[in-house]
Scaffold this motif. Structure first.
Motif, short mmCIF file in Angstrom:
data_model
loop_
_atom_site.label_atom_id
_atom_site.label_comp_id
_atom_site.label_asym_id
_atom_site.label_seq_id
_atom_site.Cartn_x
_atom_site.Cartn_y
_atom_site.Cartn_z
N LYS A 33 -3.34 -55.49 -19.45
CA LYS A 33 -3.57 -54.92 -20.77
C LYS A 33 -3.83 -53.42 -20.68
CE LYS A 33 -7.42 -55.74 -23.08
NZ LYS A 33 -8.45 -56.34 -23.96
N ASP A 34 -4.64 -53.01 -19.70
CA ASP A 34 -4.93 -51.59 -19.52
C ASP A 34 -3.66 -50.81 -19.15
OD1 ASP A 34 -7.58 -52.12 -20.04
OD2 ASP A 34 -8.19 -52.15 -17.93
N CYS A 35 -2.85 -51.37 -18.27
CA CYS A 35 -1.62 -50.70 -17.85
C CYS A 35 -0.60 -50.63 -18.98
CB CYS A 35 -1.01 -51.42 -16.65
SG CYS A 35 -1.98 -51.33 -15.13
N MET A 36 -0.52 -51.69 -19.78
CA MET A 36 0.44 -51.72 -20.88
C MET A 36 0.14 -50.66 -21.92
SD MET A 36 0.97 -55.82 -21.32
CE MET A 36 1.67 -55.71 -22.95
N ILE A 71 1.56 -62.56 -19.22
CA ILE A 71 1.41 -62.29 -20.66
C ILE A 71 1.47 -63.59 -21.45
CG2 ILE A 71 2.53 -61.22 -22.66
CD1 ILE A 71 3.46 -58.99 -20.68
N ASN A 72 2.41 -64.47 -21.10
CA ASN A 72 2.55 -65.74 -21.80
C ASN A 72 1.34 -66.64 -21.58
OD1 ASN A 72 5.04 -64.88 -22.69
ND2 ASN A 72 6.20 -66.07 -21.20
N ASN A 112 2.86 -54.27 -27.65
CA ASN A 112 3.68 -54.01 -26.47
C ASN A 112 4.39 -55.28 -26.01
OD1 ASN A 112 3.40 -51.20 -25.70
ND2 ASN A 112 1.24 -51.62 -25.36
N ALA A 113 3.68 -56.40 -25.99
CA ALA A 113 4.27 -57.65 -25.52
C ALA A 113 5.40 -58.11 -26.43
CB ALA A 113 3.19 -58.73 -25.44
N ARG A 123 8.05 -63.38 -27.61
CA ARG A 123 8.45 -63.96 -28.90
C ARG A 123 9.14 -65.32 -28.73
NH1 ARG A 123 11.73 -59.46 -31.73
NH2 ARG A 123 10.30 -58.11 -30.57
N GLU A 124 9.97 -65.46 -27.69
CA GLU A 124 10.61 -66.75 -27.44
C GLU A 124 9.60 -67.77 -26.93
OE1 GLU A 124 13.54 -69.58 -27.53
OE2 GLU A 124 13.51 -67.56 -28.40
#
Length: 202
Positions: A33-36, A71-72, A112-113, A123-124
């Motif tokens: 999260k920090d890097c994104m 992320i998922n 971002n995700a 999203r998928e």
């Protein structure tokens, strides 16, 4: 699915959720999260994540296949917690509101995700997860899988829900989580709404 529902503040706080075998996964998610925030999802690398987290690449790959899996996984935690009591005292609208409240608090991370269209993009994954959740919920409540025509409505609804969720996150939309939950509940196809109402889910 029978775990007690957690408070909103608990759902948003990594430090309160880091327990047991998931501790390293939450640390990696926090580092991602920090890097994104600086590089976005497509620019994010496993090397960045492990450096920020202070662990080895081997540790990362023991927990996740790639950055999208991380992320998922984090999204799964949010969604399944939001929906944990649906059908057992929690309505679809209430579950959606909790989902949107969490996403709103983590808006930068999920913006971002959701922007990523890469393999295993969120999203998928979100579509597949909620479709499976609603399918299992219907089976649990009725004792059978949704019929073909109902499954068509469910797939259409889930696809539309994901599209509008992404649109809400990526645009300067001022709708509140409660308003988004209400709109998605009201937009449900009639046949699906009638079933959920008969099952006490609306």
């Amino acid at each position: 699915m029978n775990a007690p529902f957690q408070s909103h503040s608990q759902a948003a706080d990594f430090s309160l959720r880091e327990g047991g075998s998931d501790k390293t996964k939450y640390r990696l998610a926090r580092a991602a999260k920090d890097c994104m925030a600086a590089s976005g999802t497509d620019g994010l690398t496993v090397t960045q994540i492990v450096r920020a987290c202070g662990v080895t690449r081997q540790t990362f790959y023991r927990n996740f296949a790639d950055k999208y899996a991380l992320i998922n996984w984090y999204f799964d935690k949010l969604l399944l917690e939001s929906f944990a009591r649906m059908g057992d005292g929690l309505t679809i609208r209430e579950g959606l509101e909790r989902k949107f409240e969490f996403i709103h608090r983590e808006r930068l991370f999920f913006a971002n995700a959701f922007r990523s269209d890469g393999q295993n993009a969120l999203r998928e994954h979100d579509y597949e997860l909620i479709l499976q959740f609603y399918t299992d919920l219907i089976r649990k409540k009725t004792g059978r899988r949704p019929a073909e025509d109902l499954l068509f409505c469910l797939k259409l609804y889930c696809r539309g829900s994901i599209h509008m969720t992404v649109d809400w996150i990526l645009s300067p939309d001022k709708r509140t989580p409660a308003r988004m939950a209400a709109l998605l509940t009201e937009a449900m196809p009639r046949k699906l709404a009638e079933l959920f109402a008969s099952l006490g889910l609306l």
